[in-house]
Design a protein around this motif. Structure first.
Motif, PDB file in Angstrom:
ATOM      1  N   PHE A 385     -29.686  11.335 -57.901  1.00  0.00           N
ATOM      2  CA  PHE A 385     -30.803  12.174 -58.420  1.00  0.00           C
ATOM      3  C   PHE A 385     -30.826  12.539 -59.750  1.00  0.00           C
ATOM      4  CE2 PHE A 385     -33.960  15.793 -57.040  1.00  0.00           C
ATOM      5  CZ  PHE A 385     -34.852  14.990 -57.805  1.00  0.00           C
ATOM      6  N   VAL A 386     -31.575  11.727 -60.508  1.00  0.00           N
ATOM      7  CA  VAL A 386     -31.636  12.500 -62.103  1.00  0.00           C
ATOM      8  C   VAL A 386     -32.789  13.469 -62.009  1.00  0.00           C
ATOM      9  CG1 VAL A 386     -32.290  11.978 -64.435  1.00  0.00           C
ATOM     10  CG2 VAL A 386     -30.787  10.179 -63.201  1.00  0.00           C
ATOM     11  N   THR A 387     -32.554  14.782 -62.144  1.00  0.00           N
ATOM     12  CA  THR A 387     -33.414  15.765 -62.058  1.00  0.00           C
ATOM     13  C   THR A 387     -33.569  16.725 -63.003  1.00  0.00           C
ATOM     14  OG1 THR A 387     -33.869  17.821 -60.449  1.00  0.00           O
ATOM     15  CG2 THR A 387     -31.596  17.089 -60.676  1.00  0.00           C
ATOM     16  N   HIS A 388     -34.867  17.135 -63.204  1.00  0.00           N
ATOM     17  CA  HIS A 388     -35.141  18.150 -64.243  1.00  0.00           C
ATOM     18  C   HIS A 388     -34.533  19.458 -64.010  1.00  0.00           C
ATOM     19  CE1 HIS A 388     -37.867  19.571 -61.517  1.00  0.00           C
ATOM     20  NE2 HIS A 388     -38.562  20.307 -62.423  1.00  0.00           N
ATOM     21  N   CYS A 389     -33.766  19.510 -62.837  1.00  0.00           N
ATOM     22  CA  CYS A 389     -33.479  20.970 -62.347  1.00  0.00           C
ATOM     23  C   CYS A 389     -34.226  22.220 -61.881  1.00  0.00           C
ATOM     24  CB  CYS A 389     -32.407  21.420 -63.339  1.00  0.00           C
ATOM     25  SG  CYS A 389     -30.971  20.215 -63.513  1.00  0.00           S
ATOM     26  N   GLY A 390     -35.499  21.781 -61.724  1.00  0.00           N
ATOM     27  CA  GLY A 390     -36.344  22.669 -61.123  1.00  0.00           C
ATOM     28  C   GLY A 390     -35.505  23.142 -59.669  1.00  0.00           C
ATOM     29  N   TRP A 407     -31.030  16.632 -65.987  1.00  0.00           N
ATOM     30  CA  TRP A 407     -31.860  16.358 -67.035  1.00  0.00           C
ATOM     31  C   TRP A 407     -32.986  17.648 -67.250  1.00  0.00           C
ATOM     32  CZ3 TRP A 407     -33.645  10.938 -68.999  1.00  0.00           C
ATOM     33  CH2 TRP A 407     -34.308  10.989 -70.294  1.00  0.00           C
ATOM     34  N   PRO A 408     -32.396  18.751 -67.637  1.00  0.00           N
ATOM     35  CA  PRO A 408     -33.437  19.849 -67.897  1.00  0.00           C
ATOM     36  C   PRO A 408     -34.185  19.904 -68.953  1.00  0.00           C
ATOM     37  CG  PRO A 408     -31.149  20.435 -68.744  1.00  0.00           C
ATOM     38  CD  PRO A 408     -30.917  19.006 -68.359  1.00  0.00           C
ATOM     39  N   LEU A 409     -35.444  20.354 -68.683  1.00  0.00           N
ATOM     40  CA  LEU A 409     -36.596  20.439 -69.559  1.00  0.00           C
ATOM     41  C   LEU A 409     -37.027  21.587 -70.363  1.00  0.00           C
ATOM     42  CD1 LEU A 409     -38.686  17.569 -67.842  1.00  0.00           C
ATOM     43  CD2 LEU A 409     -36.988  17.287 -69.882  1.00  0.00           C
TER      44      LEU A 409
END
Ligand SMILES: COc1cc(-c2[o+]c3cc(O)cc([O-])c3cc2O[C@@H]2O[C@H](CO)[C@H](O)[C@H](O)[C@H]2O)cc(OC)c1O
Ligand SMILES: O=c1ccn([C@@H]2O[C@H](COP(=O)(O)OP(=O)(O)O)[C@@H](O)[C@H]2O)c(=O)[nH]1
Length: 505
Positions: A385-390, A407-409
């Protein structure tokens, strides 16, 4: 026993309940409302006969009609739950006009509801056992104090983020300038926890502006609550939680009760890995996953506000995915309309590089709208899972033992990413250039994906092992005797003590 008034300015009790009630005041956004509501439901059923009801006050997000239709769906869905739940729409407020960015807007929006929350609480037929406010809504504690009601703050993110907010009031006095300029490049958080490099500080903590001031404010006000409810798992963040408890005790000082910390995560998710025939209603994403080998697909999904990228980034992503050779399900969204933080549906023909869909046909699915993420993550074909880390996405991934690529935003996502890689070890690191709008080059995405999904990568192997361990920790925590289970029971007991109804237990 579920009812809702129809909105508008007048508050009505839809169905009087004699049972003491726990009032929830959530922020109606996808990362806050569902988890708070599910926790409220679990509180009722975990009370073991504490005989409380639940009342939910909705602040109407008139600037985001989609969110309110989500609320209406939730109310309809719960009609058959059999639990004693009551819903009320608070009167709509005039939106803050002069806000300084997203957080300032949302905090003021909540603050404007204080008189309506007070009126609604005052008019309830049932005695109020407790009021639970979103952690962006500590302004509402004035109301609970005026009405002498016990208040709890609900934190739908990591204990690490909570520790940073609790430390902020003191830090603000110690550091005259912006935190991002701190000498040595690291922020000392609570004793016993590792320092936070300034490069991963949550967005509103970087500069001393009105958004930052709100977090200092919340850090002070948390101390006024009877309890802080954190949507995390004690075993995932043990050192941070010990430091938080110690800090609360020390800050409250002699003669004052420190708020109790309740770790109750993760909120319920799909319980089992699913594959195969689910009847005619199967979502297209799930049907596509049904045709893929086990643990072969990487999911890319960036939360309720992400998923849309500028063209140069999109091309790097497409290139990286193509070159990795791995199967993927990519939730790609279009740019948000002006004034909204939420993305639109993507026009794939316009956005994607020419020929991309044809070249990846069969091994990739690009999904242009809201995706059923919880169900997707639960599918046995998903292996990464490539995630924005919410934080919700993080917990959903860990609940199923899926290793991550962060992949934090924005928000606290860089902080979460750091924890996932460096502390928990459940993720394969990827270089995300925060100073260039969180840019990731194709070769880096390709490398991270090969690491995550490939058989011969040490990093990937470790992340998979750690993610499997995290899955076991999460599941044990919610089982009878587990930490979250016990914490929820204690919360129900403590709340029922406030209204003297613990004898019913
Ligand atoms: C957790 O710290 C921050 C949260 C936010 C933030 O702001 C926000 C504003 C909106 O108008 C709508 C929202 O939905 C929203 C959501 C949001 O945070 C998200 O919340 C989750 C739990 O708090 C989650 O962990 C996600 O990472 C967030 O995306 C903003 C912020 O600074 C910009 C924060 O520091
Ligand atoms: O296409 C999407 C995007 C997001 N989500 C859900 O929305 C929530 C997003 O919360 P999170 O804390 O991960 O991030 P945020 O949206 O606040 O950035 C999670 O429960 C996701 O499963 C979803 O179901 N489909």
């Amino acid at each position: 026993m579920v009812g809702a008034d129809s909105g508008g300015d007048e508050l009505k009790v839809t169905m009087a309940s004699a049972r003491p009630t726990v009032v929830l005041v959530p922020l109606c956004v996808p990362s806050h409302l569902p988890s708070m509501f599910e926790s409220g439901k679990r509180l009722l059923s975990s009370g073991g006969g504490h005989a409380m009801s639940l009342t939910v006050f909705f602040m109407q997000m008139t600037m985001a009609p989609n969110l309110m239709s989500g609320v209406a769906d939730l109310i309809r869905r719960e009609a058959g739950s059999g639990l004693d739940i009551h819903f009320r729409y608070l009167p709509a407020v005039e939106l803050p006009a002069d806000s300084h960015g997203g957080e300032d807007f949302i905090m003021r929006f909540i603050q404007l509801h204080a008189p309506h929350v007070k009126a609604a609480l005052s008019s309830l037929a049932a005695p109020v056992a407790a009021v639970v406010v979103d952690y962006f809504g500590t302004t509402l504690l004035d109301v609970t104090h005026e009405l002498s009601l016990p208040a709890y703050v609900y934190v739908p993110t990591s204990a690490r983020m909570l520790s940073l907010i609790l430390r902020l009031p003191a830090l603000d006095e110690e550091v005259p300038g912006a935190l991002e300029d701190i000498n040595g490049g690291a922020v000392a958080v609570l004793p016993g926890t590792p320092p936070v490099p300034v490069g991963i500080l949550p967005t509103p903590l970087l500069k001393k502006d009105p958004n930052y001031a709100w977090f200092v404010y919340h850090g002070k006000r948390f101390l006024e609550a009877a309890g802080i409810i954190v949507e995390t798992v004690a075993e995932l963040e043990p050192a941070t939680l010990a430091a938080i408890t110690e800090n609360l005790r020390a800050t409250a000082g002699a003669g004052r009760l420190a708020p109790t910390v309740y770790t109750i995560g993760p909120p319920p998710s799909v319980k089992v890995k699913v594959t195969g025939d689910r009847g005619e209603q199967t979502h297209e994403c799930l049907a596509w996953l049904d045709a893929q080998p086990s643990a072969s697909v990487v999911l890319l999904c960036f939360g309720s506000m992400g998923g849309s990228f500028p063209e140069p980034q999109l091309h790097e992503m497409a290139d990286g995915l193509e070159r990795s050779g791995h199967r993927f399900l990519w939730v790609l969204r279009g740019p948000p309309p002006s004034g909204s933080p939420f993305p639109t549906d993507a026009n794939l023909d316009e956005l994607l590089p020419e020929g991309f869909l044809e070249r990846t046909e069969g091994r990739g699915l690009v999904w242009p709208t809201w995706a059923p993420q919880k169900d997707i993550i639960a599918h046995s074909a998903v292996g990464g899972f490539v995630t924005h880390c919410g934080w919700n996405s993080v917990l959903e991934g860990l609940w199923h033992g899926v290793p991550l690529v962060p992949w934090p935003l924005f928000a606290e996502q860089h902080l979460n990413a750091f924890e996932l890689v460096s502390v928990m070890g459940v993720a394969v690191a990827m270089e995300v250039d925060r100073k260039r709008g969180n840019f990731v080059v194709a070769a880096e995405l390709e490398r991270a994906l090969r690491g995550l999904m490939g058989d011969d990568s040490e990093e990937g192997l470790r992340a998979r092992e750690k993610a499997a361990e995290a899955k076991a920790l999460c599941r044990n925590a919610v089982e009878e005797g587990g930490s979250s289970y016990a914490s929820l029971q204690k919360l129900a007991r403590d709340m029922s003590k406030h209204c003297g109804c613990e004898a019913a237990a």
